[in-house]
Structures are given as C-alpha cells and as structure tokens.
Design a protein around this motif. Structure first.
Motif, mmCIF file in Angstrom:
data_model
loop_
_atom_site.group_PDB
_atom_site.id
_atom_site.type_symbol
_atom_site.label_atom_id
_atom_site.label_comp_id
_atom_site.label_asym_id
_atom_site.label_seq_id
_atom_site.Cartn_x
_atom_site.Cartn_y
_atom_site.Cartn_z
ATOM 1 N N ASN A 16 0.825 -1.219 0.000
ATOM 2 C CA ASN A 16 0.000 0.000 0.000
ATOM 3 C C ASN A 16 0.852 1.258 0.000
ATOM 4 O O ASN A 16 0.434 2.293 -0.524
ATOM 5 C CB ASN A 16 -0.951 0.012 1.197
ATOM 6 N N ARG A 59 1.423 2.374 -3.486
ATOM 7 C CA ARG A 59 0.249 3.045 -4.062
ATOM 8 C C ARG A 59 0.186 4.490 -3.583
ATOM 9 O O ARG A 59 -0.044 5.408 -4.368
ATOM 10 C CB ARG A 59 -1.037 2.307 -3.685
ATOM 11 N N GLU A 60 0.437 4.691 -2.293
ATOM 12 C CA GLU A 60 0.418 6.046 -1.745
ATOM 13 C C GLU A 60 1.553 6.889 -2.324
ATOM 14 O O GLU A 60 1.376 8.079 -2.584
ATOM 15 C CB GLU A 60 0.472 6.009 -0.220
ATOM 16 N N ARG A 76 0.471 7.999 -5.777
ATOM 17 C CA ARG A 76 -0.545 9.054 -5.709
ATOM 18 C C ARG A 76 0.057 10.382 -5.259
ATOM 19 O O ARG A 76 -0.328 11.441 -5.757
ATOM 20 C CB ARG A 76 -1.680 8.622 -4.796
ATOM 21 N N PRO A 104 -4.923 12.109 -5.033
ATOM 22 C CA PRO A 104 -5.197 11.020 -4.091
ATOM 23 C C PRO A 104 -6.017 9.868 -4.681
ATOM 24 O O PRO A 104 -6.149 8.824 -4.064
ATOM 25 C CB PRO A 104 -5.945 11.699 -2.947
#
Length: 140
Positions: free
Chosen positions: A91, A94-95, A98, A104
C-alpha cells in the motif's frame, strides 16, 4: 504470477522484455544498485534518473491492464529502460504513486522520472502521437 526480481514490488525491465507479464532472472537484469535512482549520490548516478512506471498486477479492469501493456510495449519498442513498480505489492507504493501524481485517486499507469512526475496514460499517448515522448519522459 511472476516473482519480483528485486525489492518488493519492483521489477526491472530491459527493452524488448515483453512488458509486465515477463520477469527475468536477476542474472539477466542490468547491474544497478538497489533502488536505483531513488537516492542522490549513489556513486553510480550517471546524471540520469530512473524512469518508473507505476502499475498493478492485480486488477479486474481490462482498461487498466490494456493501458499498462501499451505503455510498457511502447517503452520496450523504443528501447527506453524503466522500472515497473507494482503497487499491488504494498500500500505504501500506491500512496507513493498518488503523492507523486498529486492526485489522491490516481490509478495506474502513472509515469515518473526521478522526482519529476511525467503523467498518466492519456498524457503518455498524447506525447507518443505528437512525437514528444522524450520531452514527456524528461529524457531530452
């Protein structure tokens, strides 16, 4: 599913490698320091940042799969080296994607060169069609 050849979520791709569905044994990958391009002053910095394509190996979206494949196919066809970062592995990746995109809700594929955000699939295709890919990727 192919095993990542490097740190979690990262697979290095050489030109002509066939894109996201193909993984090479570490012995066939280019000799790069771990996390090449992520830290300045690595001693092997050749004044070029590492081009990254953020993608996902886990999606039910045909559109995302198709877009990711097209980006990697074009980069491979033009002999442009890049790292494929699989955001489904962590994760935090992914952050990171973004945050670099400044959105976001950004979804793969997203393209980054070092600390410079290049763009998403639509901007990539537009650059290819206008023959400005080198500028888009911040390689020129």
């Amino acid at each position: 599913m192919p095993r990542p050849a490097g740190p979690i979520g990262l697979r290095s791709h050489m030109p002509g490698g066939g894109g996201a569905a193909r993984s090479f044994p570490p012995s066939l990958l280019p000799s790069l320091p771990p996390y090449a391009g992520l830290s300045a002053g690595s001693g092997r910095d050749r004044s070029m940042s590492t081009l990254k394509v953020y993608s996902t190996s886990v999606t039910g979206s045909r559109e995302i799969k198709s877009q990711q494949s097209e980006v990697t196919r074009i980069l491979d066809g033009k002999n442009i080296k890049y790292e494929l970062v699989d955001i489904s592995q962590d994760n935090a990746l992914r952050e990171e994607m973004r945050a670099k995109a400044g959105n976001p809700k950004a979804i793969p594929p997203q393209i980054v060169n070092g600390d410079h955000y290049c763009g998403d699939y639509e901007l990539f295709v537009e650059a290819v069609e206008q023959n400005t890919l080198q500028e888009f990727l911040k390689l020129a």
